[in-house]
Design an enzyme around this catalytic site. Sequence first.
Site, PDB file in Angstrom:
ATOM      1  N   GLU A 187       0.858  -1.198   0.000  1.00  0.00           N
ATOM      2  CA  GLU A 187       0.000   0.000   0.000  1.00  0.00           C
ATOM      3  C   GLU A 187       0.884   1.235   0.000  1.00  0.00           C
ATOM      4  O   GLU A 187       2.025   1.184   0.457  1.00  0.00           O
ATOM      5  CB  GLU A 187      -0.805   0.081   1.310  1.00  0.00           C
ATOM      6  N   LYS A 219       2.438   4.511   1.505  1.00  0.00           N
ATOM      7  CA  LYS A 219       2.641   5.023   2.869  1.00  0.00           C
ATOM      8  C   LYS A 219       2.265   6.500   2.840  1.00  0.00           C
ATOM      9  O   LYS A 219       2.974   7.334   2.272  1.00  0.00           O
ATOM     10  CB  LYS A 219       4.092   4.842   3.281  1.00  0.00           C
ATOM     11  N   ASP A 222       1.843  10.184   3.923  1.00  0.00           N
ATOM     12  CA  ASP A 222       2.681  11.025   4.773  1.00  0.00           C
ATOM     13  C   ASP A 222       1.809  11.973   5.590  1.00  0.00           C
ATOM     14  O   ASP A 222       1.605  13.125   5.243  1.00  0.00           O
ATOM     15  CB  ASP A 222       3.658  11.816   3.897  1.00  0.00           C
ATOM     16  N   TYR A 229      -5.792   1.888   7.339  1.00  0.00           N
ATOM     17  CA  TYR A 229      -5.004   0.760   6.835  1.00  0.00           C
ATOM     18  C   TYR A 229      -5.030  -0.460   7.738  1.00  0.00           C
ATOM     19  O   TYR A 229      -4.425  -1.467   7.417  1.00  0.00           O
ATOM     20  CB  TYR A 229      -3.555   1.182   6.585  1.00  0.00           C
ATOM     21  N   LYS A 232      10.971   3.272   1.906  1.00  0.00           N
ATOM     22  CA  LYS A 232      10.879   4.726   1.701  1.00  0.00           C
ATOM     23  C   LYS A 232      11.505   5.117   0.376  1.00  0.00           C
ATOM     24  O   LYS A 232      12.621   4.698   0.070  1.00  0.00           O
ATOM     25  CB  LYS A 232      11.613   5.454   2.832  1.00  0.00           C
ATOM     26  N   CYS A 282      16.348  45.787  11.937  1.00  0.00           N
ATOM     27  CA  CYS A 282      15.873  45.578  10.567  1.00  0.00           C
ATOM     28  C   CYS A 282      16.990  45.961   9.596  1.00  0.00           C
ATOM     29  O   CYS A 282      17.552  47.046   9.706  1.00  0.00           O
ATOM     30  CB  CYS A 282      14.625  46.410  10.299  1.00  0.00           C
ATOM     31  N   CYS A 295      15.650  49.382   7.618  1.00  0.00           N
ATOM     32  CA  CYS A 295      15.426  50.691   8.233  1.00  0.00           C
ATOM     33  C   CYS A 295      16.140  50.848   9.573  1.00  0.00           C
ATOM     34  O   CYS A 295      16.120  51.924  10.167  1.00  0.00           O
ATOM     35  CB  CYS A 295      13.930  50.955   8.401  1.00  0.00           C
ATOM     36  N   CYS A 347      10.103  43.425  11.847  1.00  0.00           N
ATOM     37  CA  CYS A 347      10.436  44.835  11.898  1.00  0.00           C
ATOM     38  C   CYS A 347       9.146  45.549  12.283  1.00  0.00           C
ATOM     39  O   CYS A 347       8.157  45.473  11.563  1.00  0.00           O
ATOM     40  CB  CYS A 347      10.916  45.309  10.519  1.00  0.00           C
ATOM     41  N   CYS A 362       8.806  51.316   7.455  1.00  0.00           N
ATOM     42  CA  CYS A 362       9.999  50.677   6.873  1.00  0.00           C
ATOM     43  C   CYS A 362       9.782  50.563   5.362  1.00  0.00           C
ATOM     44  O   CYS A 362       8.785  49.999   4.906  1.00  0.00           O
ATOM     45  CB  CYS A 362      10.212  49.290   7.480  1.00  0.00           C
TER      46      CYS A 362
HETATM   47  S1  IVH Z   1       0.687  -0.108   8.623  1.00  0.00           S
HETATM   48  C1  IVH Z   1       2.400  -1.558  13.094  1.00  0.00           C
HETATM   49  N1  IVH Z   1       0.052   1.145   6.445  1.00  0.00           N
HETATM   50  O1  IVH Z   1       3.497   4.792   8.880  1.00  0.00           O
HETATM   51  C2  IVH Z   1       2.156  -0.363  12.284  1.00  0.00           C
HETATM   52  N2  IVH Z   1       1.137   2.383   8.150  1.00  0.00           N
HETATM   53  O2  IVH Z   1       6.167   4.048  10.230  1.00  0.00           O
HETATM   54  C3  IVH Z   1       1.436  -0.754  11.029  1.00  0.00           C
HETATM   55  N3  IVH Z   1       1.486   4.751   7.620  1.00  0.00           N
HETATM   56  O3  IVH Z   1       2.561   4.540  12.232  1.00  0.00           O
HETATM   57  C4  IVH Z   1       1.326   0.419  10.167  1.00  0.00           C
HETATM   58  N4  IVH Z   1       0.537   4.710   5.629  1.00  0.00           N
HETATM   59  O4  IVH Z   1       1.241   6.118  10.723  1.00  0.00           O
HETATM   60  C5  IVH Z   1       0.621   1.254   7.651  1.00  0.00           C
HETATM   61  N5  IVH Z   1      -0.598   2.105   4.437  1.00  0.00           N
HETATM   62  C6  IVH Z   1      -0.035   2.232   5.648  1.00  0.00           C
HETATM   63  C7  IVH Z   1       0.471   3.459   6.133  1.00  0.00           C
HETATM   64  C8  IVH Z   1       1.066   3.490   7.398  1.00  0.00           C
HETATM   65  C9  IVH Z   1       1.141   5.464   6.539  1.00  0.00           C
HETATM   66  C10 IVH Z   1       2.199   5.295   8.791  1.00  0.00           C
HETATM   67  C11 IVH Z   1       1.553   4.919  10.088  1.00  0.00           C
HETATM   68  C12 IVH Z   1       2.574   4.204  10.890  1.00  0.00           C
HETATM   69  C13 IVH Z   1       3.844   4.636  10.233  1.00  0.00           C
HETATM   70  C14 IVH Z   1       4.884   3.556  10.409  1.00  0.00           C
END
Ligand code: IVH
Length: 661
Positions: free
Chosen positions: A114, A116, A118, A225, A311, A405, A408, A423, A428
Amino acid sequence: MTQAEAASRAAFLSAELHRHNRLYYVEAKPEISDKQFDELLRELQDIEAKFPDLLTPDSPTQRVGGAPLEGFTQITHTVRMMSLDNTYSEEELTAFFARVQKGLGREKIDCVIEPKVDGVAITIRYENGVLKYGATRGDGATGDDVTNNLKTIRRLPLRLPKDGPQTFEVRGEVFMTKTGFAKLNQEREEAGEALFANPRNSTAGTLKLLDPKIVAKRPLDIVFYGLAEASDVQSQNEVYALLDAAGLRKADLIWHADSAEGLLAAIRELDEKRKSLPYETDGAVIKVNSFADQRELGVTSKAPRWAIAYKYQPEQAETKILAIDIQVGRTGALTPVARLEPVLVSGSTVSNATLHNYEEIERKDIRVGDVVIIEKAGEIIPAVVSVKKEHRHGHEKHVHAPTHCPVCGTAVHRDEEMVVIRCPNPHCPEVVKRRIEHFVSRGAMDISGLGESVIAQLVELKLVKDVADLYDLNELLLARLERVGTKSIDNYLKAIAASKQQDPWRLVFGLGILHVGAGGARKLLEHFGGIDAIAAASVEELIQCPDIGEIVAVSIHAWFREPHNIALLDRLRAAGLNFTQRAVTAASDKLNGTTWVITGTLSEDRETIADTIRSNGGKVSSSVSGKTTYLLAGEEAGSKLDKATKLGVKILSEAEFRGML
Ligand code: IVH
């Protein structure tokens, strides 16, 4: 209305609102307009105000934000919220899969992949079909109870459909979409407020706010998730089915793979696709699908052995800091900016990076002459990530926070948290330039032609000290400008004179009152009808205006009471500027029932075109969706054009639009 009648009407309205919310967010098949939705909501609010005992915590009215909190209470998580081990290379991912194979003693292991997201990790508990609470991860064992803030997220059901699961705890991520974040930052810039560095910071900052009314205005969203506890489900696949049944949004993209090659193919494909996801992603999460397999693999003290985060490298580049300048903002904020040797990152040339504030310079030990790593991704403002200290020669120069500043010479003022340095001198020259630039900008008074260099000359020659001075300019005074011909002078004077007829909300916005953006200025004029009424309003009266919260109201109230500003307004009034709201008379009903999104560069500024659309019966929205009828696309249209094309929204040129009228 009797109590019994009220109770039955409230129950009906509540059920209807929950249903329409679901139709909108889960099924993407809305049956009523936003306006009709708001009317139902308003009716329910009225009933709850008259019969307070009818108010339930899961009422749809509870989204708009209740009373501010003193602080957050702590929630002990039923099941610990763990984090994931990270990996940055395909080799490490292959090694992870090999460990899983060894642990389970077989070759093929079904995994899901899936995006991740942010954002900020969150846990949400439903009991008997009702949202009970939501909390942040905190230290993993206990987190902040942010229920009231989470309830403002319209996608998050407060009540679950009866035919699905009723009691469980779900884990997910709160985030801001790329477009929501960009819009929020644009509004903040217009209102003279500090910008957020990226969507994640802005989400985290928003969840920490104690006043849910402010949170309700921020574009938060959520995706799920997983479950805290696997009660009747046997796999991640079954979690998806449960989320679907509960109307909770799951990941937009999900892959399955049962070999290392399959995992690598999925993460490579995700890297391509994630650019078009509506939110920022910083990686992929790979999980073993079967819960029986997960249990067998177990967990370490901080992370599960059955999952890993891969990552993606954010787009970075190495360059050199040529100088650290001080940028003076319209509100006097002094922000350090790194001037860089130009370098290509994420497809664009970067020659400046924000350093945010002097604390950051100190913390990262950034010096002029340093070789640094800069980063840029999506909507994120280019930033200096780190210094390559091994490249130092000893000639690099320290920079310190200014005590005065640079323009000025006035002693600077530091805000309470000591982060923003300002400032405080309203005269100014640099602050004056920024203020005039804002006043004449397209979104405000739209005085075309008066560019930065002309404004700089006007201020340096002391021809203009404030915005009212613009209206005292004449041919003789403007003849003192260098490299400006009589034709240009004539155009400037015409544009300045024409601006006297602008709608008064443009003037209010143009004045640059702290926290008042274009939207707020419009609301103020709609509510009060004229600038004098706004000026006379008390803080309490200002708060009665839609979208004006306490902080904004206090700022407006103070602005109109400063002698300098009172005198300025008097001069603007004497110059003949429009102080009262023009009654908006409908030009036609030719655009009735249509919803428009405007993008790219057009012959007039967007607000003017939006006004034209509205006065002909159309609606204007800021983002393209299934509900958009037309995209009005000017030159250099970008992501909105792509999205409209994808969704099959009809795209019109300005000529075609004018033709319709
Ligand atoms: S599964 C045991 N799935 O990433 C934790 N986490 O570094 C299982 N996150 O704390 C997490 N997207 O906040 C999972 N598709 C995803 C995610 C996800 C973002 C975040 C989540 C977690 C952190 C882990």
